[in-house]
Scaffold this motif. Structure first.
Motif, PDB file in Angstrom:
ATOM      1  N   MET A 230       0.824  -1.247   0.050  1.00  0.00           N
ATOM      2  CA  MET A 230       0.169  -0.098  -0.038  1.00  0.00           C
ATOM      3  C   MET A 230       0.920   1.067  -0.085  1.00  0.00           C
ATOM      4  N   PRO A 231       0.773   2.185  -1.102  1.00  0.00           N
ATOM      5  CA  PRO A 231       1.473   3.423  -0.918  1.00  0.00           C
ATOM      6  C   PRO A 231       1.195   4.082   0.303  1.00  0.00           C
ATOM      7  N   ILE A 232       2.324   5.124   0.819  1.00  0.00           N
ATOM      8  CA  ILE A 232       2.486   5.543   2.071  1.00  0.00           C
ATOM      9  C   ILE A 232       1.363   6.552   1.982  1.00  0.00           C
ATOM     10  N   GLU A 233       1.153   7.390   0.890  1.00  0.00           N
ATOM     11  CA  GLU A 233       0.215   8.475   0.772  1.00  0.00           C
ATOM     12  C   GLU A 233      -1.238   7.886   0.821  1.00  0.00           C
ATOM     13  N   VAL A 234      -1.471   6.714   0.335  1.00  0.00           N
ATOM     14  CA  VAL A 234      -2.845   6.062   0.127  1.00  0.00           C
ATOM     15  C   VAL A 234      -3.184   5.750   1.885  1.00  0.00           C
ATOM     16  N   MET A 235      -2.187   5.303   2.534  1.00  0.00           N
ATOM     17  CA  MET A 235      -2.524   4.876   3.894  1.00  0.00           C
ATOM     18  C   MET A 235      -2.746   6.307   4.800  1.00  0.00           C
ATOM     19  N   ALA A 236      -2.063   7.569   4.249  1.00  0.00           N
ATOM     20  CA  ALA A 236      -2.260   8.746   4.753  1.00  0.00           C
ATOM     21  C   ALA A 236      -3.608   9.227   4.721  1.00  0.00           C
ATOM     22  N   GLU A 237      -4.128   8.891   3.626  1.00  0.00           N
ATOM     23  CA  GLU A 237      -5.607   9.514   3.105  1.00  0.00           C
ATOM     24  C   GLU A 237      -6.555   8.947   3.795  1.00  0.00           C
ATOM     25  N   ARG A 238      -6.152   7.815   4.599  1.00  0.00           N
ATOM     26  CA  ARG A 238      -7.342   6.751   5.234  1.00  0.00           C
ATOM     27  C   ARG A 238      -7.581   7.632   6.713  1.00  0.00           C
ATOM     28  N   GLY A 239      -6.847   8.374   7.068  1.00  0.00           N
ATOM     29  CA  GLY A 239      -7.055   8.952   8.372  1.00  0.00           C
ATOM     30  C   GLY A 239      -5.905   9.469   8.890  1.00  0.00           C
ATOM     31  N   LEU A 240      -6.005  10.576   9.934  1.00  0.00           N
ATOM     32  CA  LEU A 240      -4.713  11.178  10.571  1.00  0.00           C
ATOM     33  C   LEU A 240      -3.917  10.307  11.169  1.00  0.00           C
ATOM     34  N   ASP A 241      -4.565   9.491  11.830  1.00  0.00           N
ATOM     35  CA  ASP A 241      -3.574   8.542  12.700  1.00  0.00           C
ATOM     36  C   ASP A 241      -3.325   7.080  12.204  1.00  0.00           C
ATOM     37  N   THR A 242      -3.671   7.022  10.945  1.00  0.00           N
ATOM     38  CA  THR A 242      -3.534   5.421  10.215  1.00  0.00           C
ATOM     39  C   THR A 242      -1.922   5.204  10.187  1.00  0.00           C
ATOM     40  N   LEU A 243      -1.036   6.279   9.861  1.00  0.00           N
ATOM     41  CA  LEU A 243       0.255   5.901   9.712  1.00  0.00           C
ATOM     42  C   LEU A 243       0.978   5.613  11.098  1.00  0.00           C
ATOM     43  N   ARG A 244       0.289   6.354  12.222  1.00  0.00           N
ATOM     44  CA  ARG A 244       0.996   6.174  13.317  1.00  0.00           C
ATOM     45  C   ARG A 244       0.412   4.740  14.262  1.00  0.00           C
ATOM     46  N   PHE A 245      -0.485   4.129  13.669  1.00  0.00           N
ATOM     47  CA  PHE A 245      -0.730   2.727  13.829  1.00  0.00           C
ATOM     48  C   PHE A 245      -0.314   1.663  13.047  1.00  0.00           C
ATOM     49  N   GLY A 246       0.438   2.107  11.955  1.00  0.00           N
ATOM     50  CA  GLY A 246       0.932   1.542  10.941  1.00  0.00           C
ATOM     51  C   GLY A 246       2.547   1.514  10.626  1.00  0.00           C
ATOM     52  N   PRO A 247       2.890   1.878   9.627  1.00  0.00           N
ATOM     53  CA  PRO A 247       4.564   2.006   9.649  1.00  0.00           C
ATOM     54  C   PRO A 247       5.204   2.897  10.422  1.00  0.00           C
ATOM     55  N   MET A 248       4.688   3.676  11.109  1.00  0.00           N
ATOM     56  CA  MET A 248       5.086   4.740  11.769  1.00  0.00           C
ATOM     57  C   MET A 248       4.879   4.690  13.345  1.00  0.00           C
ATOM     58  N   LYS A 249       4.417   3.560  13.851  1.00  0.00           N
ATOM     59  CA  LYS A 249       4.135   3.526  15.028  1.00  0.00           C
ATOM     60  C   LYS A 249       5.020   3.580  15.905  1.00  0.00           C
ATOM     61  N   PRO A 250       5.107   4.510  17.129  1.00  0.00           N
ATOM     62  CA  PRO A 250       6.086   4.456  17.965  1.00  0.00           C
ATOM     63  C   PRO A 250       6.213   3.539  19.145  1.00  0.00           C
ATOM     64  N   VAL A 251       5.243   2.780  19.375  1.00  0.00           N
ATOM     65  CA  VAL A 251       5.231   1.920  20.590  1.00  0.00           C
ATOM     66  C   VAL A 251       6.401   1.087  20.506  1.00  0.00           C
ATOM     67  N   GLY A 252       7.027   0.808  21.730  1.00  0.00           N
ATOM     68  CA  GLY A 252       8.224   0.084  22.232  1.00  0.00           C
ATOM     69  C   GLY A 252       9.377   0.634  21.629  1.00  0.00           C
ATOM     70  N   LEU A 253       9.463   1.984  21.364  1.00  0.00           N
ATOM     71  CA  LEU A 253      10.592   2.646  20.844  1.00  0.00           C
ATOM     72  C   LEU A 253      11.229   3.751  21.987  1.00  0.00           C
ATOM     73  N   ASP A 254      11.712   3.645  23.003  1.00  0.00           N
ATOM     74  CA  ASP A 254      12.263   4.594  23.720  1.00  0.00           C
ATOM     75  C   ASP A 254      13.304   5.375  23.228  1.00  0.00           C
ATOM     76  N   ASN A 255      13.162   6.631  23.109  1.00  0.00           N
ATOM     77  CA  ASN A 255      14.025   7.753  22.396  1.00  0.00           C
ATOM     78  C   ASN A 255      15.133   7.898  23.503  1.00  0.00           C
ATOM     79  N   PRO A 256      16.422   7.492  23.376  1.00  0.00           N
ATOM     80  CA  PRO A 256      17.235   7.533  24.424  1.00  0.00           C
ATOM     81  C   PRO A 256      17.494   8.951  24.721  1.00  0.00           C
TER      82      PRO A 256
END
Length: 454
Positions: A230-256
């Motif tokens: 799925m193109p990244i921009e098509v995912m973005a069009e599906r909702g403001l938080d779609t990417l944050r629950f998909g390829p850009m999810k931050p869970v489990g990644l502590d920024n040192p």
């Protein structure tokens, strides 16, 4: 004519392979389905000429000092490439790029192949794998029955019909003062480079993805959207938080640097064995290339990114070469067959022709009983070949243009500028190519005289 080898496909790779074998004195049957009695054509071609350019008429940069594709041009000329001979003969003004009169160029290739006494050009479609020595160079639009035969031999999972290309970034252009290496929940090694985003940065990036100018599919591509590409921009069009629950999810990644999860994270994964290239995970896209550079440099840590490949989604037929082929392009399960060109997973006109040139030379050496000598990985030929036959990450293998990120790294200091670095890669490549050519065995057959350029 009794033939020594059968080549299937008269595109750039097949034509170059046929020329190299014929020049070495071997008799070649070259099968090209366009122009045959059955009227076979492809949706992308408009003529029956060999080596037809179906998209741009540009072979890209001809600068051999600071550009990897220009270096490949030079290496191909050195080894007597027909494709380069005709490109040079039909050159049109394009600054430092090599662009051609497309009809004059493909007409010249066709005339040279047809006139060669060692080549039988047969207009026919081949639907089965050959039983004798062969090179398959059928390109991205391989006929369905032959594709089925290849799939049956290699396993259907090893044959792809679409490119789902994520951008690839040169490692030394990533700002590691902003990014950090870690795996999600610290499971496994520090396998990913993580680029953190604040909420404001994410919202600006999301808006840029949606607004960015996109390319359109060609009529013949009919590329579907499915979950795996799925193109990244098509995912973005599906909702403001779609990417944050998909390829850009931050869970489990502590920024040192903060001890907290970012609002969103862009991850990069190592793409080659050398660790010089990293792909942006889940970022296949139909954004136009200039838009990709602009938008993806909005990602923190990638503000100065240099791209080895930009993203895309295209119809294409290619095999998982790192698994299926040996270092001389032979199919491991059927070593009398070699593959060449785009079907191996290289991207670009000249890359396809270069792999055809190598396949032809390897086949000629094998027919002569010589030990096959591989081009050094420090050359453009060798770097591209090594990537196709074993240097890439098998799990994420996708078509690739030649670029300096495929070359073994140089010993550099922080003071070495980008331009100097590229010149050093080119100088090393020229030196090592010369050494390789000097050490090649003398072929037992006398080359036939080269036909005059038509």
């Amino acid at each position: 004519m009794t033939h020594d080898i059968h080549i299937i496909g008269g595109g750039m790779a097949g034509s170059e392979a046929a020329w190299q074998l014929a020049q070495a004195g071997y008799r070649v049957r070259l099968s090209e389905m366009r122009g045959g009695a059955g009227g076979d054509v492809t949706a992308a071609h408009r003529t029956t000429d060999l080596a037809e350019l179906v998209c741009s008429n540009s072979f890209r940069s001809d600068d051999a000092e600071s550009n990897a594709v220009g270096l490949l041009h030079q290496e191909m000329r050195t080894l007597g490439s027909l494709i380069m001979r005709e490109a040079d003969a039909h050159r049109v003004p394009a600054g430092s790029a090599l662009a051609v009169d497309r009809d004059g160029y493909s007409g010249g290739v066709t005339a040279a192949i047809a006139a060669h006494p060692n080549i039988d050009l047969i207009r026919e479609r081949v639907d089965t794998l050959p039983a004798g020595p062969a090179i398959i160079a059928t390109g991205p639009l391989t006929a369905p029955l032959l594709a089925q035969a290849i799939g049956a031999e290699t396993g259907e999972e090893s044959l792809a019909f679409f490119d789902a290309l994520a951008p690839i970034v040169h490692h030394d252009s990533i700002d590691m003062d902003i990014c950090w290496r870690a795996a999600r929940w610290d499971k496994g090694g520090a396998d990913y480079i993580n680029c953190p985003m604040t909420k404001d940065e994410y919202l600006a990036f999301h808006a840029a993805l949606i607004a960015g100018e996109k390319t359109e599919y060609k009529e013949w591509e009919n590329v579907p959207y499915f979950d795996g590409c799925m193109p990244i921009e098509v995912m973005a069009e599906r909702g403001l938080d779609t990417l944050r629950f998909g390829p850009m999810k931050p869970v489990g990644l502590d920024n040192p640097k903060t001890g907290r999860w970012p609002w969103a994270v862009v991850q990069l994964r190592q793409d080659n064995a050398l660790g010089t290239l990293w792909n942006i995970v889940g970022f296949q896209t139909k954004l136009k290339h200039a838009e990709q550079v602009r938008v993806f440099r909005m990602i923190p840590g990638l503000q100065n990114a240099e791209f080895a490949r930009l993203g895309g989604l295209h119809r294409n037929t290619f095999i998982k070469s790192p698994v299926l082929l040996d270092p001389t392009l032979r199919l491991k399960s059927a070593p009398h067959i070699r593959f060449a060109g785009q079907i191996t997973g290289c991207e670009g006109y000249l890359e396809s022709a270069a792999i055809g040139l190598l396949a032809g030379r390897f086949a000629a050496a094998e027919l002569a009983g010589d030990v096959i000598s591989l081009p050094p990985p420090t050359t453009a030929f060798g770097a591209l070949l090594a990537h196709i036959t074993g240097g890439a990450d098998v799990a994420t293998y996708q078509p690739m243009n030649v670029n300096f990120g495929l070359f073994p790294p140089l010993e550099l200091t922080k003071k070495t500028g980008k331009a100097d670095r590229k010149r050093m890669y080119s100088a090393r490549a020229r030196e090592h190519l010369g050494e390789w050519i000097t050490a090649l065995p003398v072929h037992p057959r006398q080359p036939v005289p080269q036909p005059e350029s038509v």
